[in-house]
Enzyme design. Structure first.
Site, PDB file in Angstrom:
ATOM      1  N   ASP A   1      47.858  42.435  39.120  1.00 13.25           N
ATOM      2  CA  ASP A   1      46.840  42.224  39.686  1.00 13.25           C
ATOM      3  C   ASP A   1      47.763  41.559  41.223  1.00 13.25           C
ATOM      4  O   ASP A   1      48.701  41.241  41.687  1.00 13.25           O
ATOM      5  CB  ASP A   1      46.257  40.637  38.994  1.00 13.25           C
ATOM      6  CG  ASP A   1      45.449  41.072  38.420  1.00 13.25           C
ATOM      7  OD1 ASP A   1      45.350  42.493  37.871  1.00 13.25           O
ATOM      8  OD2 ASP A   1      44.506  40.491  38.008  1.00 13.25           O
TER       9      ASP A   1
ATOM     10  N   HIS B   1      51.989  40.024  38.558  1.00 10.58           N
ATOM     11  CA  HIS B   1      51.000  40.316  39.632  1.00 10.58           C
ATOM     12  C   HIS B   1      52.588  40.236  40.317  1.00 10.58           C
ATOM     13  O   HIS B   1      53.276  40.335  40.363  1.00 10.58           O
ATOM     14  CB  HIS B   1      50.944  38.499  39.935  1.00 10.58           C
ATOM     15  CG  HIS B   1      49.984  37.918  39.229  1.00 10.58           C
ATOM     16  ND1 HIS B   1      49.426  37.132  38.214  1.00 10.58           N
ATOM     17  CD2 HIS B   1      48.252  38.055  40.010  1.00 10.58           C
ATOM     18  CE1 HIS B   1      48.610  37.473  37.664  1.00 10.58           C
ATOM     19  NE2 HIS B   1      47.694  36.623  38.884  1.00 10.58           N
TER      20      HIS B   1
END
Length: 255
Positions: free
Chosen positions: A67, A220
């Site tokens: 992400d 992430h």
């Protein structure tokens, strides 16, 4: 507008026969075990951290997702680690980051990874008016597609969306489902938003995966600790007989 070479490479990547491993020239690499077609009509909401069900994964099958990118220094390190092991993942991009770093977006697509959507500005959508949230979602999708030279449409080229902070509302969930867009949660995460060393993150995600046995994992690619630990994590997956599943949009006529 003519498709660029990275876009063509990304489109060709989606044509890998379902169930076939990704072509890998490096002996002993982890590789990608299979491609799983995800039809939003069948899987409108997945990930047991947020929803009742997840994708149909077998024991020791994992889906890698990232992400908040792209962020050039760290995203490129993650891409390099994935390339060394011939692994394909899914990147849920923030639209304004994609617009700011189009070259990295094209590199993600050229490597055969799936590009999903993560809003334009990463707001907590449960705390803003629904119409504002919908505009932010649409703007993010349009920005990601525009970087790849794809035309704006009611649904994005890849109909996969993840809410920032996993924070949704019934209205927004229903609106995305009505548009044929699958919403992704996760089954486990690396908690890499917390302050920790790469070694601590590696130990944490290994422990969680050993307990869960399978699932969609959230990382992430904007985090230096995640970029630093990714080669070791992929090596651990290979050494412990885990298999990578690459998710892609279902083509017409495929479930």
């Amino acid at each position: 507008m003519k498709a660029t070479l990275p876009v063509l490479a990304a489109l060709l990547a989606l044509l890998v026969p379902h169930g076939a491993a990704a072509n890998c020239q490096r002996p002993g690499a982890l590789g990608t075990s299979r491609v799983l077609s995800v039809d939003p009509r069948t899987y409108p909401r997945v990930g047991t951290k947020s929803f009742p069900a997840s994708l149909p994964l077998a024991d020791k099958e994992v889906v890698l997702t990232f992400d908040d990118g792209p962020s050039p220094p760290t995203t490129r390190k993650v891409l390099a680690a994935l390339a060394r092991e011939c692994v394909r993942a899914t990147f849920f991009l923030i639209g304004r980051n994609a617009a700011a770093h189009p070259g990295v977006v094209k590199a993600i697509a050229a490597a055969g990874h799936t590009i999903g959507h993560h809003s334009w500005s990463h707001p907590d959508m449960s705390k803003i008016p629904a119409d504002v949230a919908e505009r932010d979602i649409d703007r993010g999708m349009a920005a990601n597609d525009a970087v790849l030279g794809l035309s704006a449409a009611a649904a994005p080229a890849t109909p996969f969306f993840r809410f920032p902070y996993f924070s949704s509302t019934p209205r927004l969930l229903d609106a995305l489902q009505d548009r044929g867009i699958a919403v992704f949660g996760a089954d486990l995460w690396a908690s890499d938003w917390n302050d920790m060393t790469p070694e601590q993150e590696l130990n944490l995600v290994m422990e969680r995966l050993q307990n869960a046995r399978k699932g969609i994992i959230l990382f992430h690619d904007t985090k230096g600790r995640t970029a630093a630990m990714m080669p070791s994590f992929l090596r651990w997956l290979r050494e412990n007989d885990y298999r990578i599943v690459h998710i892609a949009p279902a083509r017409p006529g495929h479930a």
